[in-house]
Design an enzyme around this catalytic site. Sequence first.
Site, short mmCIF file in Angstrom:
data_model
loop_
_atom_site.label_atom_id
_atom_site.label_comp_id
_atom_site.label_asym_id
_atom_site.label_seq_id
_atom_site.Cartn_x
_atom_site.Cartn_y
_atom_site.Cartn_z
N GLU A 1 -27.16 -72.02 -45.35
CA GLU A 1 -27.02 -71.01 -46.25
C GLU A 1 -25.87 -70.96 -47.02
O GLU A 1 -25.17 -69.92 -47.32
CB GLU A 1 -27.36 -69.62 -45.54
CG GLU A 1 -28.58 -69.40 -44.84
CD GLU A 1 -28.53 -67.92 -44.42
OE1 GLU A 1 -27.75 -67.30 -43.84
OE2 GLU A 1 -29.91 -67.40 -44.50
N GLU B 1 -31.99 -55.88 -38.85
CA GLU B 1 -32.17 -56.30 -40.18
C GLU B 1 -33.44 -56.41 -40.52
O GLU B 1 -33.86 -55.84 -41.89
CB GLU B 1 -31.43 -57.71 -40.31
CG GLU B 1 -31.60 -58.47 -41.62
CD GLU B 1 -31.25 -59.85 -41.65
OE1 GLU B 1 -30.68 -60.40 -40.56
OE2 GLU B 1 -31.32 -60.49 -42.59
N ASP C 1 -36.39 -66.30 -38.74
CA ASP C 1 -35.08 -65.52 -38.82
C ASP C 1 -35.30 -64.27 -38.34
O ASP C 1 -35.43 -63.29 -39.18
CB ASP C 1 -34.77 -65.50 -40.21
CG ASP C 1 -33.18 -64.98 -40.37
OD1 ASP C 1 -32.77 -64.92 -39.43
OD2 ASP C 1 -32.75 -64.74 -41.69
N LYS D 1 -31.78 -69.36 -32.52
CA LYS D 1 -32.47 -67.86 -32.53
C LYS D 1 -33.87 -67.91 -31.78
O LYS D 1 -34.33 -69.14 -31.94
CB LYS D 1 -32.73 -67.93 -34.17
CG LYS D 1 -31.43 -67.46 -34.79
CD LYS D 1 -31.62 -66.93 -36.23
CE LYS D 1 -30.42 -66.82 -36.97
NZ LYS D 1 -30.60 -66.06 -38.39
N GLU E 1 -30.01 -67.15 -29.07
CA GLU E 1 -29.34 -66.10 -30.01
C GLU E 1 -30.58 -64.89 -30.26
O GLU E 1 -31.45 -65.18 -31.08
CB GLU E 1 -28.76 -66.58 -31.30
CG GLU E 1 -28.15 -65.48 -32.34
CD GLU E 1 -27.62 -66.33 -33.52
OE1 GLU E 1 -26.86 -67.43 -33.59
OE2 GLU E 1 -27.94 -65.97 -34.77
N ARG F 1 -25.55 -57.10 -42.10
CA ARG F 1 -26.67 -56.67 -41.39
C ARG F 1 -26.18 -55.62 -40.53
O ARG F 1 -26.80 -55.37 -39.51
CB ARG F 1 -27.17 -57.63 -40.67
CG ARG F 1 -27.63 -58.92 -41.58
CD ARG F 1 -28.13 -58.61 -42.84
NE ARG F 1 -28.45 -59.59 -43.67
CZ ARG F 1 -29.04 -59.61 -44.93
NH1 ARG F 1 -29.27 -58.48 -45.43
NH2 ARG F 1 -29.28 -60.71 -45.72
#
Length: 701
Positions: free
Chosen positions: A293, A394, A366, A361, A388, A170
Site C-alpha cells: 500500500e 474497520e 483484509d 492476517k 494478525e 481505523r
Amino acid sequence: MRLLALVLGLVLAGSATAHAEDGYDLWLRYKPVEAAAKAPYAARAAAIAPVASTPTLKVARAELERGLTGLVGKPASAAAGSRDGVIQLTVSPEQGLGDEGYRIRTTAVNGRKTTVIAASKDIGVLYGVFRYLELIQTRQPVESLDIASSPKVKLRMLNHWDNLNRTVERGYAGQSIFDWWRLPGHVDPRMVDYARANASIGVNGTVLNNVNAKADSLTPAYIAKAAALADTFRPYGIRVYLSARWSAPVELGALKTADPLDPAVAAFWKAKANEIYKAIPDFGGFLVKANSEGQPGPQDYGRTHVDGANMLADAVGSRGVVIWRAFVYSHEQPDDRAKQGYNEFKPFDGQFRDNVVVQVKNGAIDFQPREPFHPLFGAMPKSNLGMEFQITKEYLGFSTHLVYLGPMYEETLRSDTMAKGKGSTVAKVVDGQLDGRKLTVMAGVANIGTDRNWSGSQFDQANWYVFGRLAWDPEASTREIATDWAKMTFSNDPKFVKPVVDMMMGSREATVNYMTPLGLHHQMARSHHYGPGPWVAGGERADWTSVYYAKAGPDGLGFDRTPTGSNATAQYAPAVGACFADLKCVDEKDLLWFHHLSWDYRLKSGDTLWDGLVKRYGQGVTYVDGMQTTWAGMTPYVDAQRHAEVTDYLKIQRGEAQWWRDASVAWFGSFSKRPLPAGEKAPPKTLEEYKAMKFPYAPGI
Ligand code: BDP
C-alpha cells in the site's frame, strides 16, 4: 447525614439497579459479591501473606488487595500460616509451566488453609492473581483449587495503529491513548490501567505506533517517550515494540539509500537498535509493513522481504524480534489480490532468521466479516508464522454495531489447513505445535482509544478481552470466554448471562448476513469502509473496488477462484483447495468467495442464489431486532448509563443493517433483474439515492 447515606446505600444495594457506570473499569470492576454468595469467598480471602518487593509482585499484591477489597472486603496483612484463609504469592520453580504460567492450589501451610498462587517468575504470579480474582468475579468455587495454566503462544500482542498526532487509523474509540506530546514528562495514569487490563488477559507486548509508520518514532525524542511507556508497562509484563519505517535510514540518517544489502544501511539499523536498547533494555523489536500500500521496502532496491527482514533481525540480534507483515499486494501485480501474500512469501520458507516472524492476517484479503483462512497458514512450516487479527471493527460497523468477534477468530483458528493431515488446524500452526516452532505470535489490531469506555462501545471491550484469552489459548471456547466477560462486565445473574451470551455469539453471523452474505466480501464504501458501497468502481486500482470482488453481472455473482478462474484454491493443501473448488463440498458461507454462480443457482435450501441472498440480508436485520428486544429486557441487571448507551448503539445498528440490506438489494437487483422473494420489501430509496450518500467525516482515516 451518615445515616441517610447508609440508608441510601442499603436501598441501592438492595435494588437490582447498580450505580451509574461508564465502562472505564472494563471487566475489572470488582463489585461486591452478593451477600448470599459471599461467605465462602470471604473465608478464603482473610489475609494476604507478605510478598517480596519486586515491581511485579508489588503490583500483583496491590491488584489482589484491590480486587478482594471490592469483592469481599479488605483482607488483612498476615504472615503466612498465622490464620485460615491466607493467600500466598510465591515465586518458586514450577515444573512445566514455563516463564509465564502459574499454579493456584489450596493447601495447608502450618496447618492453616491457604491458597497458594505460585509461578516460576513473578509475572506468572500476576497472571495467577488475575485468574483468582476472575474465579470470584465469575462465582466459581475457590474452596479447593488445583489449577495450572500457561500461555500457548509466546508473544501476545496488541498492534496499535496510532499516529503520533493521536489520530488512530481505523480507530473508532476516540484519540490515541498514547499522549506523545506530553510524554515523557507526564505519563497519564491511564497507562497503568491499560497495562492492568492487558495483563489481566495475558497480553505481553504492544506495538505503540501505526504500521504506516513515521520515521519520527525512531528519533531520540520519541525513543525517550516510548521508554517512559515501557517503564510504566514493565511491571505488568508488557514489552513495547515499534513499527519501523523502512526508509528511516534516508529520512533520519541522511543516507542515500535504504537498500538492506548496503553496509551503511545495516550499520544505521544496528546503531538505531543499540540506541533503543540503551533506553529500553527489554525493547521487544520492530514491526514492519514493507512494500505494501505504498509503504517503502526492500523491493524498492530490487531486494526481497528476506533481505529486508534478515538485515533488521541481525541489527536487533538476540535481544528481540522482527515481525514482518505478509499483508502485501504490490502495484505491479495484476493477479487476484487474494493470491499475492502467498505468492510473495511462500517461496521464502526456511530463509528467514530465527528471530523473524512473518505476521499473516487471518484471511487473504483484509479483515472482512468473513474470510476463509489465509493459505499461508500451514504452507510455511520452516518459518515463524504469526496471526494478525483485527480487533477494531474497520469492516464490521465500527464501534456502534454490536459484533462479538470471538466466533470469527475461533472459526479461523479451528480451520483445518490439512498441512500435515487432518487436525492441522490454524491454531496449531499459530501456537507452534504443528511444526515445533517456539517463537509464536498472535497480534490483534487494537480497538482502544481515549473514550471513557476504552473501545468505543461497551460490547467492543469483549473483543479486546477475547483476543487476549485466545492468544493465551488459541483452542479456547469463545462462548466460555464471552460468558466470563459478560459476568465480570455486567452481571452474574443467569437471567442476564444466558440471553446476552447467546446474543453475542450470533452477532457476527448476523453482521455477515446484513453486509456480505454467502461469501461476498469487500462491499463497503470506499476508503472509510463505513456502510454499503457495492457499486464502488474505478479509481486508482481495481482491487480497491467492490465490483472487483463481487463480479456481479447479468449472468450471476461471485469471484471464481477455482481452477477455471484465478485458481487461488490451488494455494491450499490439495484436499482443502479441492473442497473449496467443488460446489458439492464448499460450505455455503464461502460460496461466492470461491465461485461465480448464476442467479438461478440452487442453494441447499432450494432457494435460488438471488432469493437466498435477499433472504440472508433480511435475516441479518431481523437478528438485530432480536438483540434490541433481548437488551431491552436487561434493565434489571445493568446500570442505567451503560444500558442506555448499548440501547442507542443497537438502534444505530438496526438502522444501518437495514440500510446495508436495502442498498445491497437495490444494487444486486439491478443485475439479477429478478423479483424479490415473497414477503421481502423493495428498498425504499432508489439506487441513485443510496449511491449519493457521502460521509466525508467518517472516523478512522
Ligand atoms: C487495511 C486498512 C489500512 C491498513 C492496512 C494494513 O484499511 O488502513 O493500513 O489494512 O493492514 O485493513 O496495513
